[in-house]
Write a protein that holds these residues in place. Structure first.
Motif, PDB file in Angstrom:
ATOM      1  N   GLY A  11      30.635  30.337  51.116  1.00 25.23           N
ATOM      2  CA  GLY A  11      30.702  29.222  50.181  1.00 25.23           C
ATOM      3  C   GLY A  11      29.797  29.343  48.974  1.00 25.23           C
ATOM      4  N   ALA A  12      29.090  30.474  48.837  1.00 24.06           N
ATOM      5  CA  ALA A  12      28.197  30.653  47.695  1.00 24.06           C
ATOM      6  C   ALA A  12      28.990  31.085  46.463  1.00 24.06           C
ATOM      7  CB  ALA A  12      27.134  31.705  48.024  1.00 24.06           C
ATOM      8  N   ALA A  13      28.523  30.668  45.285  1.00 20.23           N
ATOM      9  CA  ALA A  13      29.203  31.014  44.041  1.00 20.23           C
ATOM     10  C   ALA A  13      28.939  32.467  43.673  1.00 20.23           C
ATOM     11  CB  ALA A  13      28.741  30.097  42.922  1.00 20.23           C
ATOM     12  N   ARG A  14      29.987  33.217  43.374  1.00 27.83           N
ATOM     13  CA  ARG A  14      29.906  34.610  42.971  1.00 27.83           C
ATOM     14  C   ARG A  14      30.560  34.767  41.597  1.00 27.83           C
ATOM     15  NH1 ARG A  14      26.780  37.906  46.128  1.00 27.83           N
ATOM     16  NH2 ARG A  14      28.172  39.671  45.715  1.00 27.83           N
ATOM     17  N   LEU A  15      30.245  35.879  40.932  1.00 24.05           N
ATOM     18  CA  LEU A  15      30.780  36.173  39.610  1.00 24.05           C
ATOM     19  C   LEU A  15      31.844  37.248  39.707  1.00 24.05           C
ATOM     20  CD1 LEU A  15      30.494  35.773  36.482  1.00 24.05           C
ATOM     21  CD2 LEU A  15      28.912  37.714  36.538  1.00 24.05           C
ATOM     22  N   GLY A  16      33.003  37.010  39.093  1.00 24.89           N
ATOM     23  CA  GLY A  16      34.066  37.991  39.115  1.00 24.89           C
ATOM     24  C   GLY A  16      34.627  38.245  37.727  1.00 24.89           C
ATOM     25  N   VAL A  17      35.158  39.439  37.531  1.00 21.20           N
ATOM     26  CA  VAL A  17      35.902  39.778  36.318  1.00 21.20           C
ATOM     27  C   VAL A  17      37.381  39.811  36.689  1.00 21.20           C
ATOM     28  CG1 VAL A  17      36.375  41.575  34.619  1.00 21.20           C
ATOM     29  CG2 VAL A  17      34.014  41.022  35.217  1.00 21.20           C
ATOM     30  N   VAL A  18      38.190  39.098  35.909  1.00 17.02           N
ATOM     31  CA  VAL A  18      39.593  38.875  36.228  1.00 17.02           C
ATOM     32  C   VAL A  18      40.491  39.799  35.414  1.00 17.02           C
ATOM     33  CG1 VAL A  18      41.477  37.188  36.052  1.00 17.02           C
ATOM     34  CG2 VAL A  18      39.211  36.468  36.860  1.00 17.02           C
TER      35      VAL A  18
END
Length: 294
Positions: A11-18
């Motif tokens: 449930g932790a916020a992660r950073l992604g490139v789409v």
């Protein structure tokens, strides 16, 4: 580049490139140059990314190229912001919307508030933010009072470096990028900020398209569909006050901090929403999101 926030298994916020064309996302959290704090309340890493994206972008692009893509369809994408210090919103920024508001106010207020027909800015509560797939919850007191609750689909600016007294000619240097947003609004005689700040009244998403990809935001198609009916359809070239000047004006009043949001104004076609409806919003070159009304 398109950057998203998504939930990990815990449930932790992660950073992604789409890669929206491929329908995939790559987790690039490990490319950040500081320890990752997963707490969305503190969210210091996110504001640091907004501030420093102009230097961090290449490392994120490299991490995306080297990483393993996962399907967006199986990813819990959340609102592409964390802990903004404020949400600034522009009012009366499409001429056709100003025209339609005369009839809306006559119907819902019994009069026209002439001062509300002029361009200006106001504040919304950051606690009203929700992400794609969320539900807009109609407040029981508002429903009981018989007030209409309207959709307003808007281009949203995400502030990068920010600043105070930013010149219009360099305003985009202060911007991280753009996302899509709904400014849900109660039509009543209450203060504008109050009417727009209920929890769930600021759906955002699905991700941020960075300014180096989008430019100045001046030629983007905004569309809102409900039940197969197109309710709003406009191009941002019709903004009365363009993005750069909105940023400059807002920063002449208050310091714009990294991660702050700036709604650019409601297009024409605003109208009431009802429980059970599904709103489908899209902005060209950015993306699309759905929310429901409960």
């Amino acid at each position: 580049m398109k950057i998203a926030l998504f939930d990990s298994a815990d449930g932790a916020a992660r950073l992604g490139v789409v890669d929206d064309a491929a329908g995939t996302l790559v987790d690039v959290t490990a490319a950040l140059p500081w320890p990752h704090d997963p707490d969305p309340v503190t969210a210091g890493w996110w504001r640091g990314l907004c501030r420093d994206f102009h230097t961090l972008g290449p490392a994120l692009a490299d991490a995306a190229a080297a990483g393993t893509p996962v399907p967006l369809s199986g990813t819990a994408v959340r609102a592409p912001v964390l802990g903004p210090s404020k949400i600034v919103a522009a009012a009366s920024n499409y001429a056709d919307h100003v025209a339609e508001m005369h009839d809306v106010q006559e119907r819902t207020l019994g009069r026209v508030e002439s001062w509300m027909m002029n361009f200006d800015i106001f504040l919304k509560a950051p606690s009203s933010v929700v992400g794609p797939g969320a539900s807009i919850v109609l407040p029981p007191d508002v429903v009981a009072a018989g007030h209409e609750v309207h959709h307003e689909s808007e281009l949203v600016v995400v502030i990068g470096r920010g600043g105070r007294d930013i010149p219009a000619e360099s305003a985009l240097d202060a911007v991280l990028g753009f996302t899509a947003g709904l400014d849900i609004t109660v039509r009543s005689a209450a203060d504008r900020s109050r009417r727009k700040s209920y929890d769930t009244f600021t759906p955002l998403g699905p991700w941020i398209a960075t300014a180096d990809e989008i430019g100045d935001g001046s030629d983007l198609d905004i569309e809102l569909v409900c039940g197969g009916e197109t309710r709003q359809s406009v191009n941002t070239r019709d903004l009365v006050v363009p993005v750069a000047q909105i940023v400059a004006y807002a920063s002449s009043i208050m310091t714009l901090n990294p991660g702050d949001l700036l709604f650019t104004g409601a297009p024409p076609g605003v109208g009431p929403i009802s429980s059970g409806e599904k709103l489908e919003m899209s902005i060209s070159r950015i993306g699309a999101m759905d929310v429901t009304v409960t």
